[in-house]
Write an enzyme that holds these catalytic residues in place. Structure first.
Site, short mmCIF file in Angstrom:
data_model
loop_
_atom_site.label_atom_id
_atom_site.label_comp_id
_atom_site.label_asym_id
_atom_site.label_seq_id
_atom_site.Cartn_x
_atom_site.Cartn_y
_atom_site.Cartn_z
CE LYS A 89 -4.47 -1.49 1.54
NZ LYS A 89 -4.34 -2.87 2.06
CD GLU A 111 -10.32 4.69 1.31
OE1 GLU A 111 -10.12 5.87 0.97
OE2 GLU A 111 -9.70 3.74 0.79
CB SER A 377 -0.37 -8.26 -0.72
OG SER A 377 -1.13 -9.06 0.18
C1 PLP Z 1 -5.16 -3.87 1.82
C2 PLP Z 1 -4.47 -5.14 1.59
C3 PLP Z 1 -4.86 -6.04 0.57
C4 PLP Z 1 -6.08 -5.82 -0.29
O1 PLP Z 1 -6.03 -4.68 -1.10
P1 PLP Z 1 -5.82 -4.75 -2.65
O2 PLP Z 1 -6.11 -3.38 -3.11
O3 PLP Z 1 -6.77 -5.77 -3.22
O4 PLP Z 1 -4.41 -5.15 -2.91
C5 PLP Z 1 -4.12 -7.18 0.38
N1 PLP Z 1 -3.05 -7.46 1.15
C6 PLP Z 1 -2.65 -6.64 2.13
C7 PLP Z 1 -1.46 -7.02 2.93
C8 PLP Z 1 -3.33 -5.45 2.39
O5 PLP Z 1 -2.93 -4.64 3.38
#
Ligand code: PLP
Length: 396
Positions: A89, A111, A377
């Protein structure tokens, strides 16, 4: 099939900008500015410098040997969990705050659900000395207290939202309301590939650094710049959009997305938007969303706060409906099992969102020499309470 946004802001039939009249000028100004800024040499240099020296990029592409052996194929993990603040992010938040500065905005709003996007945006604002206001549902404020404290320590003002279910959807509505009242000085940093055009395109392009790095990392490690499979989890779809960005048009690359099934697609406690959603408009975009016969949003459920969203980015609605991406719905228990498996096999504790992508591995059949790239992610620090609670059950 085309995965570049068209000049009206659509991917196939999905996308667009369904916004109140009062925001038209603000969104139009952003639409006119963002492409030029993203292509500007000095913006690119500043973004690249922060990605490298502040976020810690490039994130490693790691050949996970024990995991590969288990699934009889070649699995490479794109380690977004190693970024500053612990997830992908930050790429987006830094990019959008840089764009806001170039547009002369002085006040940043955002948000947040679990607080990850709020922390990333508060971090970018501290770094660049801008005022930051984060809307967060009261339920989430209580559930995610550590992230609230981090945001406050970073200098952001966290405003608890009392409407609706007091979760992400309600926080988003409140942020949009703020934006309507303060269009001149305020920039709304959206945390995923959702919202009105140009947000899905802007966020996807800022996250495309993920697949840009993959191309040369794969060239170096496997001798070609593309994989056979790409796997990512999809909440709103930003880490997935970044993972797929440079590969949409390469038919040799199979794309697999994981969405959150919660307790199961048919249990009524789910966030599997692609499996359960129908076409409609949410937060400014035409996409698939979970709604009842009257068009009221059905509250989503997932163990993972980051995947617990009733809509999905329009690019992913398009990729699913057109057949470009295959989509698995992963239950809470499947994700938990995958998180414990990765931890024990590779010494990496993933975010529970990322564990949904890992849970695709046992559901697919790969060849021994297939190159499978999976985006981790984020890291699992924020999910330790959940993992500890489930430890006994999954480690018998
Ligand atoms: C917020 C988040 C997601 C989901 O958001 P996407 O916009 O679909 O990538 C996935 N993994 C983590 C670690 C997050 O913090």
């Amino acid at each position: 099939m085309n995965f570049k946004v068209d000049n009206k802001g659509y991917y196939g039939q999905f996308g667009g900008a369904y916004i109140p009249e009062i925001l038209y000028g603000t969104v139009e100004a952003l639409r006119n500015a963002y492409d030029g800024i993203l292509n500007d040499a000095s913006f690119k240099a500043e973004f690249a410098d922060l990605m490298k020296n502040y976020v810690g990029r490039p994130s490693p592409l790691y050949h996970a040997k024990r995991l590969s052996e288990k699934y009889g194929t070649q699995i490479y993990l794109k380690r977004e969990d190693l970024n500053h603040t612990g997830a992908h992010k930050i790429n987006n938040s830094i990019g959008q705050v840089l764009i806001a500065k170039r547009m002369g905005k002085t006040r940043i709003i955002a948000e947040t659900g679990a607080g990850q996007h709020g922390v990333a945006t508060a971090t970018a604002c501290a770094l660049m000395g801008l005022q930051c206001i984060v809307y967060m549902g009261e339920t989430d404020v209580k559930r995610q207290h550590l992230n609230v404290q981090k945001m406050q320590m970073l200098g952001a003002e966290v405003i608890p939202v009392q409407s609706g279910n007091k979760t992400l959807k309600d926080a988003t509505n409140e942020a949009i309301r703020d934006w309507c009242c303060n269009p001149a000085d305020t920039f709304y940093v959206i945390g995923s590939t959702v919202g009105p055009h140009p947000y899905p395109d802007m966020v996807g392009r800022l996250q495309s650094i993920i697949s840009e790095e993959m191309k040369w990392q794969l060239q170096e490690q496997v001798g070609r710049d593309y994989p056979d499979y790409l796997i990512a989890c999809v909440g709103g779809g930003s880490n997935a959009a970044g993972t797929y960005f440079h590969y949409w048009d390469n038919p040799k690359v199979k794309i697999i997305s994981a969405e959150a099934a919660g307790l199961g697609v048919d249990t009524g406690e789910s966030a599997a938007t692609i499996h359960l959603g129908t076409e409609g408009i949410i937060h400014g975009a035409r996409t698939l969303l979970m709604q009842d016969a009257d068009g009221q949003i059905i509250e989503p459920y997932s163990i993972s706060a980051g995947l617990d969203y009733p809509g999905i980015g329009p690019i992913h609605a398009h990729s699913a409906v057109s057949g470009r991406a295959k989509v698995h719905a992963i239950t809470d228990d499947e994700a938990l099992a995958a998180a414990f498996e990765l931890t024990r096999l590779e010494g990496i504790i993933p975010a529970i969102e990322s564990a949904h992508a890992l849970a695709v591995l046992p559901k697919e059949t790969f060849l021994p020499n297939d190159v499978v790239v999976l985006t981790v992610s984020g890291r699992g620090d924020k999910d330790m309470e959940t993992y500890v609670r489930k430890f006994e059950e999954f480690n018998k």
